[in-house]
Design a protein around this motif. Structure first.
Motif, PDB file in Angstrom:
ATOM      1  N   VAL A 106      12.591  11.343   2.715  1.00 32.76           N
ATOM      2  CA  VAL A 106      12.105  12.578   2.096  1.00 32.76           C
ATOM      3  C   VAL A 106      11.007  12.210   1.112  1.00 32.76           C
ATOM      4  CG1 VAL A 106      14.294  13.816   2.327  1.00 32.76           C
ATOM      5  CG2 VAL A 106      13.846  12.471   0.252  1.00 32.76           C
ATOM      6  N   ASN A 107      10.166  13.162   0.758  1.00 33.86           N
ATOM      7  CA  ASN A 107       9.121  12.927  -0.224  1.00 33.86           C
ATOM      8  C   ASN A 107       9.763  12.595  -1.566  1.00 33.86           C
ATOM      9  OD1 ASN A 107       7.064  14.389  -2.398  1.00 33.86           O
ATOM     10  ND2 ASN A 107       6.051  13.227  -0.793  1.00 33.86           N
ATOM     11  N   SER A 108       9.468  11.405  -2.100  1.00 31.28           N
ATOM     12  CA  SER A 108      10.200  10.893  -3.262  1.00 31.28           C
ATOM     13  C   SER A 108       9.325  10.601  -4.469  1.00 31.28           C
ATOM     14  CB  SER A 108      10.959   9.614  -2.875  1.00 31.28           C
ATOM     15  OG  SER A 108      11.790   9.832  -1.761  1.00 31.28           O
ATOM     16  N   GLY A 109       8.006  10.732  -4.321  1.00 28.62           N
ATOM     17  CA  GLY A 109       7.119  10.467  -5.438  1.00 28.62           C
ATOM     18  C   GLY A 109       6.528   9.064  -5.384  1.00 28.62           C
ATOM     19  N   ILE A 141       0.855  -1.194   0.000  1.00 31.52           N
ATOM     20  CA  ILE A 141       0.000   0.000   0.000  1.00 31.52           C
ATOM     21  C   ILE A 141       0.884   1.234   0.000  1.00 31.52           C
ATOM     22  CG2 ILE A 141      -1.850   1.243   1.182  1.00 31.52           C
ATOM     23  CD1 ILE A 141      -2.526  -1.375   2.633  1.00 31.52           C
ATOM     24  N   THR A 142       0.693   2.108  -0.974  1.00 32.91           N
ATOM     25  CA  THR A 142       1.443   3.366  -1.020  1.00 32.91           C
ATOM     26  C   THR A 142       0.546   4.493  -0.523  1.00 32.91           C
ATOM     27  OG1 THR A 142       0.797   3.564  -3.342  1.00 32.91           O
ATOM     28  CG2 THR A 142       2.996   2.691  -2.885  1.00 32.91           C
ATOM     29  N   THR A 143       1.141   5.424   0.234  1.00 28.79           N
ATOM     30  CA  THR A 143       0.337   6.497   0.800  1.00 28.79           C
ATOM     31  C   THR A 143       1.121   7.791   0.925  1.00 28.79           C
ATOM     32  OG1 THR A 143      -1.167   7.049   2.617  1.00 28.79           O
ATOM     33  CG2 THR A 143       0.925   5.988   3.221  1.00 28.79           C
ATOM     34  N   TYR A 144       0.366   8.895   0.890  1.00 29.48           N
ATOM     35  CA  TYR A 144       0.942  10.218   1.147  1.00 29.48           C
ATOM     36  C   TYR A 144      -0.175  11.174   1.556  1.00 29.48           C
ATOM     37  CZ  TYR A 144       3.217  14.726   0.568  1.00 29.48           C
ATOM     38  OH  TYR A 144       3.702  16.008   0.793  1.00 29.48           O
ATOM     39  N   ASN A 145      -0.201  11.510   2.832  1.00 33.24           N
ATOM     40  CA  ASN A 145      -1.130  12.516   3.382  1.00 33.24           C
ATOM     41  C   ASN A 145      -2.595  12.229   3.057  1.00 33.24           C
ATOM     42  OD1 ASN A 145       0.875  13.956   4.656  1.00 33.24           O
ATOM     43  ND2 ASN A 145       1.048  15.523   3.070  1.00 33.24           N
ATOM     44  N   ARG A 146      -2.996  10.970   3.194  1.00 30.64           N
ATOM     45  CA  ARG A 146      -4.396  10.594   2.996  1.00 30.64           C
ATOM     46  C   ARG A 146      -4.809   9.610   4.093  1.00 30.64           C
ATOM     47  NH1 ARG A 146      -4.399   9.087  -3.449  1.00 30.64           N
ATOM     48  NH2 ARG A 146      -4.345  11.188  -4.307  1.00 30.64           N
ATOM     49  N   LEU A 147      -4.630   9.996   5.326  1.00 29.95           N
ATOM     50  CA  LEU A 147      -4.790   9.072   6.440  1.00 29.95           C
ATOM     51  C   LEU A 147      -6.165   8.432   6.474  1.00 29.95           C
ATOM     52  CD1 LEU A 147      -3.764   7.681   8.928  1.00 29.95           C
ATOM     53  CD2 LEU A 147      -4.254   9.744  10.259  1.00 29.95           C
ATOM     54  N   GLN A 148      -7.227   9.204   6.292  1.00 23.51           N
ATOM     55  CA  GLN A 148      -8.572   8.638   6.385  1.00 23.51           C
ATOM     56  C   GLN A 148      -8.820   7.595   5.305  1.00 23.51           C
ATOM     57  OE1 GLN A 148     -10.556   9.069   9.019  1.00 23.51           O
ATOM     58  NE2 GLN A 148      -8.808  10.244   9.774  1.00 23.51           N
ATOM     59  N   LEU A 149      -8.352   7.870   4.093  1.00 23.06           N
ATOM     60  CA  LEU A 149      -8.489   6.885   3.021  1.00 23.06           C
ATOM     61  C   LEU A 149      -7.579   5.685   3.272  1.00 23.06           C
ATOM     62  CD1 LEU A 149      -8.615   9.281  -0.058  1.00 23.06           C
ATOM     63  CD2 LEU A 149     -10.486   7.849   0.770  1.00 23.06           C
ATOM     64  N   ASP A 201       5.192   7.977   1.796  1.00 29.76           N
ATOM     65  CA  ASP A 201       6.072   8.933   1.127  1.00 29.76           C
ATOM     66  C   ASP A 201       6.285  10.186   1.980  1.00 29.76           C
ATOM     67  OD1 ASP A 201       7.742   9.916  -0.826  1.00 29.76           O
ATOM     68  OD2 ASP A 201       6.137  10.530  -2.180  1.00 29.76           O
ATOM     69  N   CYS A 202       6.663   9.951   3.241  1.00 30.48           N
ATOM     70  CA  CYS A 202       7.002  11.034   4.172  1.00 30.48           C
ATOM     71  C   CYS A 202       5.795  11.938   4.459  1.00 30.48           C
ATOM     72  CB  CYS A 202       8.186  11.846   3.640  1.00 30.48           C
ATOM     73  SG  CYS A 202       9.100  12.764   4.888  1.00 30.48           S
ATOM     74  N   SER A 203       4.688  11.311   4.854  1.00 28.73           N
ATOM     75  CA  SER A 203       3.459  12.052   5.160  1.00 28.73           C
ATOM     76  C   SER A 203       3.639  12.940   6.386  1.00 28.73           C
ATOM     77  CB  SER A 203       2.297  11.089   5.412  1.00 28.73           C
ATOM     78  OG  SER A 203       1.988  10.359   4.257  1.00 28.73           O
ATOM     79  N   SER A 204       2.835  14.002   6.434  1.00 28.53           N
ATOM     80  CA  SER A 204       2.916  14.959   7.541  1.00 28.53           C
ATOM     81  C   SER A 204       1.560  15.169   8.214  1.00 28.53           C
ATOM     82  CB  SER A 204       3.444  16.305   7.035  1.00 28.53           C
ATOM     83  OG  SER A 204       2.609  16.819   6.003  1.00 28.53           O
ATOM     84  N   ASP A 205       0.630  14.205   8.041  1.00 29.78           N
ATOM     85  CA  ASP A 205      -0.738  14.381   8.524  1.00 29.78           C
ATOM     86  C   ASP A 205      -1.113  13.430   9.665  1.00 29.78           C
ATOM     87  OD1 ASP A 205      -0.727  12.033   7.109  1.00 29.78           O
ATOM     88  OD2 ASP A 205      -2.636  12.391   6.093  1.00 29.78           O
ATOM     89  N   GLY A 206      -0.123  12.878  10.339  1.00 29.06           N
ATOM     90  CA  GLY A 206      -0.396  11.921  11.405  1.00 29.06           C
ATOM     91  C   GLY A 206      -0.318  10.482  10.961  1.00 29.06           C
TER      92      GLY A 206
END
Length: 323
Positions: free
Chosen positions: A69-72, A7-15, A37-42
């Motif tokens: 770091v955020n890498s895409g 599972i890949t994720t970035y700043n979409r915690l609820q989803l 990918d280095c999320s900042s939303d918890g």
């Protein structure tokens, strides 16, 4: 055979919570790898808690990888696969989710065709309220069938064998690593399709005619950040790459590359027109006007529309695995 859901994720915690829930509810044991990918939303705190909770349960292996770091997206997919230990990888983006029997049906089909390196299934497109909008069409006959490697690229070229988005696809981990993984230069603009093209060099493909995946259609989707003209240009590159890989058994009746390129231009012109995206329409029209007067391009467009409605093509071999 061991399967890993990456599972890949970035700043979409609820989803992401929904995606993880669908992974841990699978009807057979699996490994769940979340590549962040280095999320900042918890997300980091939540996944650290998940790791502790799931490790105590002992039901399956839960792995959390976080990029420094955020890498895409492409780099995050690659990191997730590297941190997995399964024989097969099931891809899953954070805004999508799986049916509970997804891995069970994939495992069943692979057992009947061990030469396969890539598997795809039907998917439902849903909105943000999880209401089904559409469903990918059935391909061929039976609940599952395979196509031999020699026919795959020809089928992809003429869109007779669309593998679909990551939520629909699983692949052999060793072959994925052998291909070098996803290309960060593309990064969410056909990086998945590019990977399917490369994987198909190494073995057969399986298609499961069951809806085992759910893809969310919403404004936050990554592909919405690209203009239609840019997506057209990347599609042209993908078709050229596929064209060079088509097995020689199909060379006698393969369309000219120029005709296929003109067909793509027509397709994206119609997409821009349907969306009333006049800026993209003007951009595409500027270098696509010859396609409008190409009867070969119109014929390919018409055939593509027919193939989407009737997937039983005699031009490629489809062997039923499960009736």
């Amino acid at each position: 055979m061991k399967l890993s859901i990456v599972i890949t994720t970035y700043n979409r915690l609820q989803l992401l919570k929904r995606a993880i829930d669908s992974a841990v509810r699978q009807t057979i044991p699996c490994e769940v790898v979340v590549a962040d990918d280095c999320s900042s939303d918890g997300t980091q705190e939540y996944l650290n808690n998940c790791r502790e909770k799931f490790s105590e349960s002992g039901k399956f292996r839960f792995v959390y990888h976080r990029n420094e770091v955020n890498s895409g997206h492409a780099a995050t997919v690659n990191a997730g696969v590297l941190n997995s230990t399964g024989d097969w990888i099931k891809f899953l983006d954070d805004d999508d989710y799986l049916a509970p029997n997804c891995l069970e049906e994939i495992t069943r089909a692979i057992a009947l065709r061990p030469q396969a390196v890539i598997v795809s299934c039907m998917a439902a497109q849903i909105n943000e309220q999880e209401v089904e909008l559409s469903r990918t069409p059935q391909l061929g006959a039976g609940l599952a069938f395979y196509t031999p490697q020699a026919d795959i690229h020809y089928g992809m070229l003429l869109e007779l064998l669309p593998f679909g988005t990551p939520v629909q696809v699983a692949c052999r981990r060793d072959v994925f690593l052998q291909t070098g993984g996803w290309d960060s230069k593309l990064d969410t603009n056909c990086d998945d399709i590019d990977s399917w093209i490369n994987l198909a060099k190494f073995g057969d493909a399986i298609f499961i005619n069951q809806c085992l995946a759910y893809r969310t259609i919403w404004q936050g989707a990554c592909n919405h950040k690209f203009s239609l003209s840019r997506r057209l240009n990347t599609n042209l590159v993908m078709k050229e790459k596929i064209y060079a890989l088509v097995n020689e058994k199909h060379h006698a009746h393969i369309p000219a590359l120029k005709d296929i390129q003109n067909y793509l231009k027509l397709h994206w012109l119609l997409v821009a027109l349907k969306q009333k995206n006049f800026q993209s329409l003007n951009n595409i029209m500027f270098f696509s006007s010859p396609a409008i007067f190409s009867w070969q391009a119109w014929r390919l467009l018409f055939n593509a529309l027919l193939n989407r409605r009737n997937s039983n093509s005699a031009q490629i071999q489809k062997y039923v695995l499960i009736k």
